[in-house]
Design a protein around this motif. Structure first.
Motif, PDB file in Angstrom:
ATOM      1  N   GLY A 119       0.834  -1.193   0.000  1.00 30.65           N
ATOM      2  CA  GLY A 119       0.000   0.000   0.000  1.00 30.65           C
ATOM      3  C   GLY A 119       0.866   1.239   0.000  1.00 30.65           C
ATOM      4  O   GLY A 119       1.939   1.265   0.609  1.00 30.65           O
TER       5      GLY A 119
ATOM      6  N   LEU B 118       1.064  -5.161   2.267  1.00 28.66           N
ATOM      7  CA  LEU B 118      -0.342  -5.520   2.446  1.00 28.66           C
ATOM      8  C   LEU B 118      -0.454  -6.712   3.386  1.00 28.66           C
ATOM      9  O   LEU B 118       0.304  -7.680   3.259  1.00 28.66           O
ATOM     10  CB  LEU B 118      -0.989  -5.890   1.109  1.00 28.66           C
ATOM     11  CG  LEU B 118      -1.379  -4.778   0.155  1.00 28.66           C
ATOM     12  CD1 LEU B 118      -2.226  -5.357  -0.975  1.00 28.66           C
ATOM     13  CD2 LEU B 118      -2.126  -3.675   0.851  1.00 28.66           C
TER      14      LEU B 118
ATOM     15  N   LEU C 155      -6.459  -8.989   4.159  1.00 27.29           N
ATOM     16  CA  LEU C 155      -6.762  -7.560   4.157  1.00 27.29           C
ATOM     17  C   LEU C 155      -8.069  -7.317   4.904  1.00 27.29           C
ATOM     18  O   LEU C 155      -9.053  -8.015   4.699  1.00 27.29           O
ATOM     19  CB  LEU C 155      -6.881  -7.062   2.716  1.00 27.29           C
ATOM     20  CG  LEU C 155      -7.033  -5.553   2.518  1.00 27.29           C
ATOM     21  CD1 LEU C 155      -5.820  -4.806   3.039  1.00 27.29           C
ATOM     22  CD2 LEU C 155      -7.250  -5.247   1.028  1.00 27.29           C
TER      23      LEU C 155
ATOM     24  N   ILE D  36      -7.599  -0.584   5.937  1.00 28.72           N
ATOM     25  CA  ILE D  36      -7.846   0.436   4.910  1.00 28.72           C
ATOM     26  C   ILE D  36      -8.331   1.733   5.543  1.00 28.72           C
ATOM     27  O   ILE D  36      -7.947   2.841   5.122  1.00 28.72           O
ATOM     28  CB  ILE D  36      -8.869  -0.086   3.885  1.00 28.72           C
ATOM     29  CG1 ILE D  36      -8.286  -1.280   3.115  1.00 28.72           C
ATOM     30  CG2 ILE D  36      -9.300   1.021   2.915  1.00 28.72           C
ATOM     31  CD1 ILE D  36      -9.283  -1.953   2.193  1.00 28.72           C
TER      32      ILE D  36
ATOM     33  N   LEU E  99      -3.527   0.586  -3.410  1.00 29.26           N
ATOM     34  CA  LEU E  99      -3.187  -0.816  -3.181  1.00 29.26           C
ATOM     35  C   LEU E  99      -2.561  -1.322  -4.472  1.00 29.26           C
ATOM     36  O   LEU E  99      -3.182  -1.244  -5.539  1.00 29.26           O
ATOM     37  CB  LEU E  99      -4.431  -1.632  -2.836  1.00 29.26           C
ATOM     38  CG  LEU E  99      -5.256  -1.145  -1.639  1.00 29.26           C
ATOM     39  CD1 LEU E  99      -6.477  -2.041  -1.449  1.00 29.26           C
ATOM     40  CD2 LEU E  99      -4.418  -1.109  -0.375  1.00 29.26           C
TER      41      LEU E  99
END
Length: 262
Positions: free
Chosen positions: A64, A87, A91, A96, A106
């Motif tokens: 990211g 990452l 996830l 996020i 991403l």
């Protein structure tokens, strides 16, 4: 005209910004259907990761990139390290939604010899070794890529205030390179701003054909493929129809495409 190519898949209605949980579902589906590497797959070992930033992807296949304050002066390596996170293998929406990731890319880098263990995201696959990144972009404000093929979209609020801005490289290390921004809400009158109410001229970089598109290339959410120098120079080059169908099905809305050389 440049010698490297990038292409965006942008929701019609530039204000679209899916929830973090919806992006997690999209990533899971992209992994399951073979568009990005699954960290649990032995095929991860078939990919090469080139450069300092891509080393963050060795374990899970992706990384990211977030916007951070520029406290690094001219230390490019320190700036890259601070703005890049590996990452997680699993996830999560909470990752996020972290306050440090209001502007987020991403990125799944792909380098290797054909045939790769992944589906190619564009409609024509180059011959020989392949190299590209598949990216998911998300931002609270609008992002507008800067390229010769992408015309400006009107950015003036009904009250007369200009909503356009640029990321100041002296103050920030921006997540989005070669881009300007548009504020999603006018500070002067508190109206929300909708770039899709105006049009911008988009030019096919291979044959010069032009079209006027509502919202132009402005977005808060997009899928991007950066091919670098590895692409087929064809005016009909597009996202793979199967990938477009997946994204449109996942979000229940139509998307349009923008391509540019740099």
């Amino acid at each position: 005209m440049g010698v490297q190519y990038e292409r965006w898949l942008i929701a019609k209605g530039a204000s679209f910004l899916p929830a973090a949980a919806s992006i997690v579902k999209l990533v899971e589906r992209l992994r399951k259907e073979g568009w990005i590497i699954d960290p649990k797959s032995p095929d991860l070992a078939k990919l090469r990761f080139e450069g300092a930033r891509e080393q963050h992807a060795k374990t899970t296949g992706g990384y990211g990139v977030k916007t951070v304050e520029n406290t690094f002066g001219g230390d490019a390596a320190a700036a890259l390290a601070a703005s890049t996170d590996p990452l997680p293998a699993a996830l999560a929406a909470e990752w996020i939604e972290h306050p440090s990731r209001e502007e987020l890319r991403l990125v799944w880098p792909v380098h290797g010899d054909a045939p790769l263990p992944l589906k190619y995201p564009l409609s024509r696959t180059p011959d020989g070794p392949l190299g590209y990144t598949l990216e998911i972009h998300r931002a609270d404000e609008y992002v507008v890529p800067v390229a010769e093929a992408i015309g400006p979209v009107p950015a003036t609020c009904r009250c007369g205030e200009d909503q356009g801005f640029e990321w100041d490289d002296e103050e920030l290390v921006p997540a989005f390179g070669a881009s300007t921004g548009i504020f999603a809400e006018c500070e002067a009158c508190s109206r929300t701003f909708e770039p899709s109410k105006g049009t911008a001229k988009l030019t096919n970089p291979f044959d010069g054909t032009e079209s006027e598109v509502f919202g132009g290339a402005a977005y808060r959410f997009a899928i991007k493929v950066d091919c670098g120098k590895c692409f087929v120079a064809d005016a009909k080059l597009a996202f793979a129809p199967e990938l477009v169908a997946l994204v449109e099905n996942e979000f229940g809305r139509s998307f349009h495409e923008v391509g540019a050389l740099y």
